[in-house]
Each structure stands twice: as structure tokens, then as C-alpha cells.
Motif scaffolding. Structure first.
Motif, short mmCIF file in Angstrom:
data_model
loop_
_atom_site.label_atom_id
_atom_site.label_comp_id
_atom_site.label_asym_id
_atom_site.label_seq_id
_atom_site.Cartn_x
_atom_site.Cartn_y
_atom_site.Cartn_z
N GLU A 30 1.85 10.78 9.75
CA GLU A 30 1.72 11.58 8.79
C GLU A 30 0.78 12.78 8.92
N ASP A 60 4.82 12.20 4.24
CA ASP A 60 3.88 10.98 3.10
C ASP A 60 3.97 10.12 3.82
N VAL A 74 7.39 6.51 9.53
CA VAL A 74 6.14 7.85 8.86
C VAL A 74 4.86 6.15 9.22
#
Length: 778
Positions: free
Chosen positions: A268, A324, A362
């Protein structure tokens, strides 16, 4: 005997008078054949050709044909004679019966025919019975040359999957045999190697496709072609040629992903443009037929992007937007690949594209604080008191632990003097009043730092606009230089004025002009507001007297439209000029200056003349003083300096008594008597005055110059041209005496140097040296 003949197998002539008849080598007469005489040319005969077969063994003569005259009586009275090409060597004739034989091996490819002449001669008279006749013997070809492929080996290219019958290339062989006789040069082509993919046309040698072939299976074939003469009959000669056939690529294969599912990951913290991973689709084609383009389908195309590496044909997945971990931890994207160049012939079979799934995880990371906005815009009125709140910035830790954030202002110490920020809640306040006229915008950078990890810092820009407050009164934009003529009439415009205001106005500036109340009643001028931020100054009476009143000072009030409105009083100076009706600015300025000085033009000219005279006088005095600074004794001082001789020789000390012989330096003409040392300091002025008496008029000086001139004239080492000789001369009449022992003919033993000890410490070493020398002499 009927002598009917043919010309080129077409023209037939009948000769009524005697002629030769040729007989073939098979024993038959060739009357009415192509070997009989054709016609008489002038006085000779031209015969149709006879034939001799090439490459026959030459061990014994071979019969070619027979010549016979119609005057032959079989009585042996005639003999036959043969001349021409090869007569007597290659071809011989039996003079009794006219039979012709070949004695050597013939080669048609070297010489295809021979031209000979024949004549019948009476043996008794040795005279010809007929004119000489010319005939040709052609060399009959045999199959002695095999075919040849002169352009081989061959290389050809044909697109893959070409339909049956497509021409690939053509091979051609040549044969050195006679193509006009027999089948020796008639060729037949056949395929020895290359079935079942290729075929060849027997007569033309054109190679064609026999079936569709795939380059991806095999891209090169070696074909062997055979060429046979004699139309392939028994005894024919043959030759072969190799043909390398390459299959060129066409776009007949769609791209295929190596995997149907790819797994990748990205942090991220990764910035935009980071390479997430690569996918690859295989294509059996090559070159531009294997060129492909990758794309992403679906909603994930706003977060990720894919580009094609044209060198490796790989699809590179890039980060298009920051991810994110706390918001979304996995993305599933669908990647598509399609050929860049598509052959429409194969679209009906299958689509030239492929798809695959890419799952991207992520990865969590300790991220810096995130501001709610990237850029903040705030406003504050100018002149606000210190401590006024400007606005607030907010940042938070996006991670799960939600670390506290500390705020600060960076980038410029002067900004810290104007603003401060509460490090806990991000409130920005002023530290001193702000002036919009000095700076209308302030740009500051605020940082947010995690308290648990100070390395995690983020920044945000804060733009602060200082709002205007009407705190500046309007004023004249410049100094107005205003003149009015003495003969000006009432109501004449003498000046246009305007105003400026440092403040901003949301509705635009609007200024109002008027004359101050105290000057309204008895003023000689009026002010007219034009309602466009300008005003005009007009005369209120006719005629002005410069002697009575030279200048007028008009107090003009300017009012703005601010909230609250501000006014200012500006003074306009009007100067009376002795002009008629129109003002000449330069002339009026000059007259005003003169009037202020209280001088007329004639008085000003007189003052300038006096100043010029004084300047010339002072320059003359300065020049005279500069001339007097030169010393009257400069020439004599230079002569005095020329008579000083300086010696820089350094002796070896007290122990060195053999460094040089002082007596060798003495001259014979100068005698010096020993005198005790005198007090030089008390007599220096008298000695200097007396030394000046020795000059060019002195007899000693003239004698010295004569001697030196004679030495220079007789010295062979001096230059042959005129030269300057410089000497240091010390006259014998010096009252001070000589301090040098050079030129003295007295022995050092006759002198006393005891007085050197009285000269002080500076001559101590010299006194010791001379005293020791005298002691040794004694």
C-alpha cells in the motif's frame, strides 16, 4: 539425267546443262533430295549441305557422301578436287570417284558446319570441265551434353498455408546440344525429393504447392528437381538442382496466456507507476504477426493499468492509483490480449484473443498520516488581532493502531512569525496582524507526524488569503505640475486629475472629488467631478497676476466607496505663468524657477559669467603651483648620485687574509695620505658645497676623461660603433678625503688603522681585521 534441285527445301530449279550430283553416305543418289546442287551462281555451284555425324571414332576415314559429274564416262578421264575448310585434313575426297570422307572426330558445339568447294578436272588437259562448286557439310548433332542448371542452387519463399497450386518458383536448365535436330536438347523436369508437399511442371520447371503447410510445424523444405534430355527416353542425360523453400509466416495463430490465473501482490506504500507484475501470452507466429496488445477489463482499470513490452511481448501491470490496505485488501482483474495485426481469413475459425484472471493482494504497511484534503484554502481579514483563528487542518493515521498525530509548520521562518499551529488539533492562528497590501496570499506547508513513529510524515499545502479592509484612503497617483496663464479666461480646464487606492474593492473603485470647504468661497478655481474616477480643475475667474500671487494651493478632497468610506485631502499646486492662452511647460518651468530665485535673465547670465571666470582663475593657480613643486637642484643631485660607487663584495671573515690583494686594486695616479678620521656629521654641509665645484671645467676632470677616451679607442673589445661610457670619478681635491684604499700606492704596513676602533661597534670587525694584518706584517 534430270538435275532437278531444291533451295532450302522449298525452291526447285531445273538446270538443262550438266551438273554435279551428290550421293549420300548410304549409297543412294540424292537427286530430288536436300543434298543436290541448287542453282548456278555466276560460274560456280552452291550445293545443299551434306551431313557428318559428330563424335564418330576417327580410327579410319568415315564416308560422308559422293560427288559425281554428269560428264563422268566411267573411263577414268576425270578426277575430283576438294578445297575449303578442313579439305585435306578433316575431309578428303577420292579423286577417282568423288567420295568424301571425314578423318577426324567432329564437335558440333565447337564448329557446326564446314564450307568446301569441289571441281571436276580432265586428267589429260588438267583443265576443269565444269566451274568450281561450293557446298556445305553440316555436323549432325548427337546427345553428348547433359543438362545444366546455371542458376542453382535455388532459394524461394512462399507464405505458409498457401492453397494447392500456388506457384513457388521456376527452375530452368540448359542443354548444349542442337535444339533443332532430334530430341537431344528437349528437357523434361521431374521431382526427386519434395513429395507430397510440392510438384513440378514437366515442361516448364515451375514448382507449385501440392498441399497447405504450416510454418509452425516445419518452416523449411529441401526440394530436388531433375532435368532429363531426350524427353526422358532411354539413354537420356540428366542433372539435378536443389531448391530451398522457406515458409514465410502469416498470422494464423491466436495468442494464448501461459496461465489462466495469476497471483501478485503490491504494498500500500507503493507509489503510482509501480510495476505490480507481468503476464505473458504465447503466439506461434513471429515478427509483427506475434505483436499483441494487453488491456484490463472491468472496474479495476481505474486502479491498475497494463502496457505491452514490445521487445518481450509481455504485459506489464502497473499501479495506476494508490491502494489502501484498510479500504480494500484484494483486487481481481481480468486481463485480455489480442493480436495487433489480424488476418481476416482466419477470424471465422476462432477469435484472435485470450483472457486470464489476475488476483492482486494489497500488503499492509505502516503509512504516514493522511490529511483530509491535499490543499486547504483559508481566509482572514487583514489587521486581525494576534491569536485570530485562521482555520484548521486534520490528519489521521490510516493504520489500525490509529497513532496520534502532531502538527507543525515548515518552509520559511517568516511564516512561523506570522502563523502558528496547535500541534495537537491542527488549529492555525495568527501571531501578528496581517497587511493585505504587503502580501495578499500566504502559502504555508503543514506536516503531520506520527507520535509513535516520527519517520512517518506527510505534508499538506495551506493557502491563506488576506481579505481586504478599507484602511487606505485614496490619493493622487502622481505629482501634478499645474500651470495657469495670466490671461486665462474663466471656465478654462487647466488640469485633469485621478486617484488610486491601495485597497481592493469587490465592486470596483469609485472616487468622488471636491474642493475643501475652506477654499470653496474665495477660490479662484473649481473642481468638477466627471463621475468616472477623474475630475477637472477649471478657472473660476479671468486673468491672473503673477506679481500679486505666484502660486495657488488647492485642497482637494477624494472620497472612496469602501466600507467604511475613507477620505483624504490632497494639495494641488497651481503656478501662474506669464503666457497668453496656451501653456508651454518648459517655458513655464523656467520662468517659475527664475521667479523663485528672484533673478532676471540678465542677472542669471552675469552670475554664470562670474562663475566661469572664477573657475579659469583657480585652474591657472593650480597649474602654477604644480610647476613650482619641481626641485631646482634636480640636475645637480643626479650628477652627485652618479659619483657614488657601491661595493657589495663580502669578505671571508677575520681568518680569510688571502681572499684578494688590495694593492692590486690601487691606481698609480691617485695618491692618498693618511688622515685621522674626522667628524663627518659636523662638516657634511661644507663638503657637499665644495664637492659641487668639481665639474667639466676642472683640469683633473678633463684629464680623466681624456685618459678614458684613449683607453676606449685602443681597446679591441669595445663595440665598433659609438657607445656611452659611464665612469665614477672622485676628484683628488675632495676635502673629505677618500675612504677607499683603491688607487693608493702606499703599503698597508705604512698606515695606522688604530682610529677605526674609535668609529664605534659597527666598524669593530673592520678595525680588528686591519689591526691583525698590521701585526702580522710587523
Amino acid at each position: 539425267m534430270n538435275c532437278s534441285t531444291w533451295l532450302s527445301l522449298i525452291l526447285v530449279l531445273v538446270q538443262p546443262w550438266p551438273c554435279f550430283t551428290s550421293t549420300q553416305n548410304d549409297g543412294t543418289q540424292n537427286t530430288d533430295q536436300s543434298f543436290t546442287a541448287v542453282r548456278r551462281v555466276k560460274r560456280g555451284w552452291v550445293w545443299e549441305p551434306l551431313f557428318a555425324t559428330e563424335e564418330q571414332p576417327a580410327t579410319m576415314p568415315v564416308y560422308v557422301g559422293q560427288l559425281k559429274s554428269d560428264l563422268e564416262k566411267q573411263d577414268g578421264n576425270l578426277k575430283y578436287n576438294l578445297t575449303g575448310e578442313g579439305a585435306g585434313s578433316i575431309f578428303i575426297i577420292d579423286e577417282n570417284n568423288g567420295k568424301i570422307y571425314v578423318t577426324q572426330k567432329l564437335d558440333r558445339e565447337k564448329k557446326p558446319f564446314y564450307t568446301l568447294r569441289a571441281q571436276a578436272i580432265n586428267r589429260k588437259t588438267q583443265l576443269p570441265v565444269e566451274p568450281e562448286s561450293e557446298f556445305i557439310i553440316k555436323v549432325r548433332d548427337i546427345n553428348d551434353h547433359e543438362p545444366q542448371f546455371l542458376d542453382g542452387p535455388y532459394i524461394a519463399t512462399v507464405p505458409e498455408m498457401s492453397p494447392e497450386g500456388t506457384s513457388v518458383t521456376q527452375v530452368t536448365a540448359t542443354d548444349g546440344d542442337d535444339p533443332s535436330y532430334g530430341n537431344s536438347a528437349r528437357l523434361l523436369y521431374s521431382l526427386i525429393q519434395g513429395q507430397p508437399y510440392f510438384s513440378v511442371e514437366p515442361k516448364t520447371g515451375v514448382i507449385r504447392m501440392a498441399s497447405g503447410m504450416d510454418r509452425e510445424t516445419k518452416d523449411q523444405y529441401l526440394v530436388i528437381i531433375q532435368a532429363k534430355d531426350m524427353v526422358g527416353q532411354a539413354g537420356a542425360l540428366s542433372a539435378t538442382a536443389t531448391v530451398t523453400i522457406n515458409l514465410s509466416d502469416i498470422n494464423d495463430n491466436p495468442p494464448k496466456f501461459q496461465q489462466q490465473l495469476y497471483y501478485m501482490s503490491v504494498s500500500e506504500e507503493a507509489p503510482v507507476g509501480t510495476t505490480v507484475g507481468k503476464v505473458f501470452a504465447e503466439d506461434g507466429d513471429i515478427g509483427e504477426n506475434a505483436a499483441m496488445d494487453y488491456s484490463i477489463e472491468g472496474d479495476s482499470s481505474d486502479v491498475f493499468d497494463i502496457i505491452t513490452d514490445n521487445k518481450t511481448q509481455e504485459g506489464i501491470i502497473l499501479l495506476k492509483k494508490r491502494v489502501d490496505y484498510e479500504s480494500k485488501r484484494r483486487y481481481s482483474i481480468r486481463a485480455k490480449v489480442v493480436n495487433r495485426y489480424i488476418d481476416d481469413r482466419f477470424l471465422k475459425e476462432e477469435p484472435f484473443e485470450d483472457k486470464t484472471i489476475v488476483k492482486i493482494d494489497v500488503e499492509d504497511a505502516d503509512e504516514p498520516p493522511v490529511f483530509t484534503l491535499e490543499n486547504y484554502v483559508m481566509e482572514i481579514p487583514e489587521e486581525s488581532v494576534s491569536g485570530t483563528v485562521v482555520g484548521m487542518v486534520t490528519a489521521r493515521d490510516p493504520d489500525n493502531d490509529d497513532s496520534p498525530v502532531r502538527y507543525s509548520i515548515v518552509h520559511g521562518m517568516h511564516l512561523k512569525r506570522l502563523f502558528s499551529i496547535n500541534e495537537h488539533n491542527g488549529t492555525i492562528i495568527t501571531t501578528k496582524p496581517l497587511d493585505r497590501e504587503i502580501a495578499s496570499w500566504h502559502n504555508i506547508t503543514v506536516t503531520a507526524t506520527e507520535t509513535r513513529n516520527p519517520e512517518k510524515i506527510s505534508e499538506a499545502n495551506v493557502f491563506i488569503q488576506v481579505l481586504d479592509v478599507n484602511d487606505h484612503a485614496p490619493e493622487f497617483p502622481k505629482y501634478y505640475e499645474t500651470f495657469v496663464c495670466e490671461n486665462a479666461v474663466s471656465g478654462k480646464l487647466i488640469q485633469s486629475i485621478s486617484a488610486v487606492d491601495k485597497d481592493d474593492s469587490t465592486e470596483g473603485h469609485h472616487f468622488y472629488f471636491s474642493l475643501a470647504q475652506e477654499a470653496t468661497n474665495n477660490s479662484s478655481f473649481t473642481v468638477k467631478d466627471n463621475q468616472d474616477n477623474t475630475a477637472g480643475i477649471f478657472t473660476a475667474k479671468s486673468g491672473f497676476n503673477r506679481q500679486e500671487e505666484f502660486s495657488f494651493y488647492l485642497p482637494i478632497i477624494i472620497l472612496d466607496n469602501g466600507t467604511p468610506p475613507l477620505t483624504s485631502t490632497n494639495t494641488l499646486t497651481v503656478t501662474v505663468c506669464d503666457c497668453d492662452t496656451e501653456v508651454n511647460i518648459l517655458y513655464c518651468r523656467y520662468r517659475a524657477f527664475m521667479y523663485a530665485m528672484g533673478l532676471s535673465t540678465e542677472a542669471l547670465v552675469a552670475v554664470l559669467a562670474c562663475i566661469l571666470i572664477l573657475l579659469v582663475f583657480f585652474l591657472a593657480i593650480a597649474a602654477i603651483r604644480q610647476q613650482r613643486k619641481k626641485s631646482p637642484f634636480s640636475e645637480k643631485i643626479e650628477e652627485f648620485r652618479e659619483n657614488i660607487v657601491r661595493y657589495d663584495d663580502e669578505g671571508g671573515g677575520e681568518e680569510d687574509t688571502e681572499a684578494f690583494d688590495i694593492s692590486a686594486l690601487r691606481t698609480r695616479t691617485v695618491m692618498r695620505m693618511h688622515k685621522p678620521r674626522k667628524k663627518v656629521t659636523t662638516e657634511i654641509h661644507s663638503l657637499y658645497r665644495q664637492s659641487l665645484q668639481v665639474g667639466p671645467d676642472s683640469a683633473i676632470f678633463r684629464q680623466f676623461i681624456s685618459e678614458k677616451l684613449e683607453e676606449a679607442n685602443t681597446d679591441p673589445s669595445v663595440p665598433p660603433y659609438d657607445s656611452l661610457q659611464t665612469y665614477a670619478f672622485e676628484g683628488t681635491g675632495s676635502l673629505a678625503g677618500s675612504l677607499s684604499s683603491l688607487g693608493s700606492n702606499l703599503s698597508d704596513m705604512d698606515q695606522s688603522y688604530e682610529y677605526l676602533t674609535d668609529w664605534g661597534p659597527h666598524f669593530k670587525q673592520l678595525a680588528g681585521m686591519y689591526t691583525s694584518c698590521r701585526s702580522v706584517g710587523d
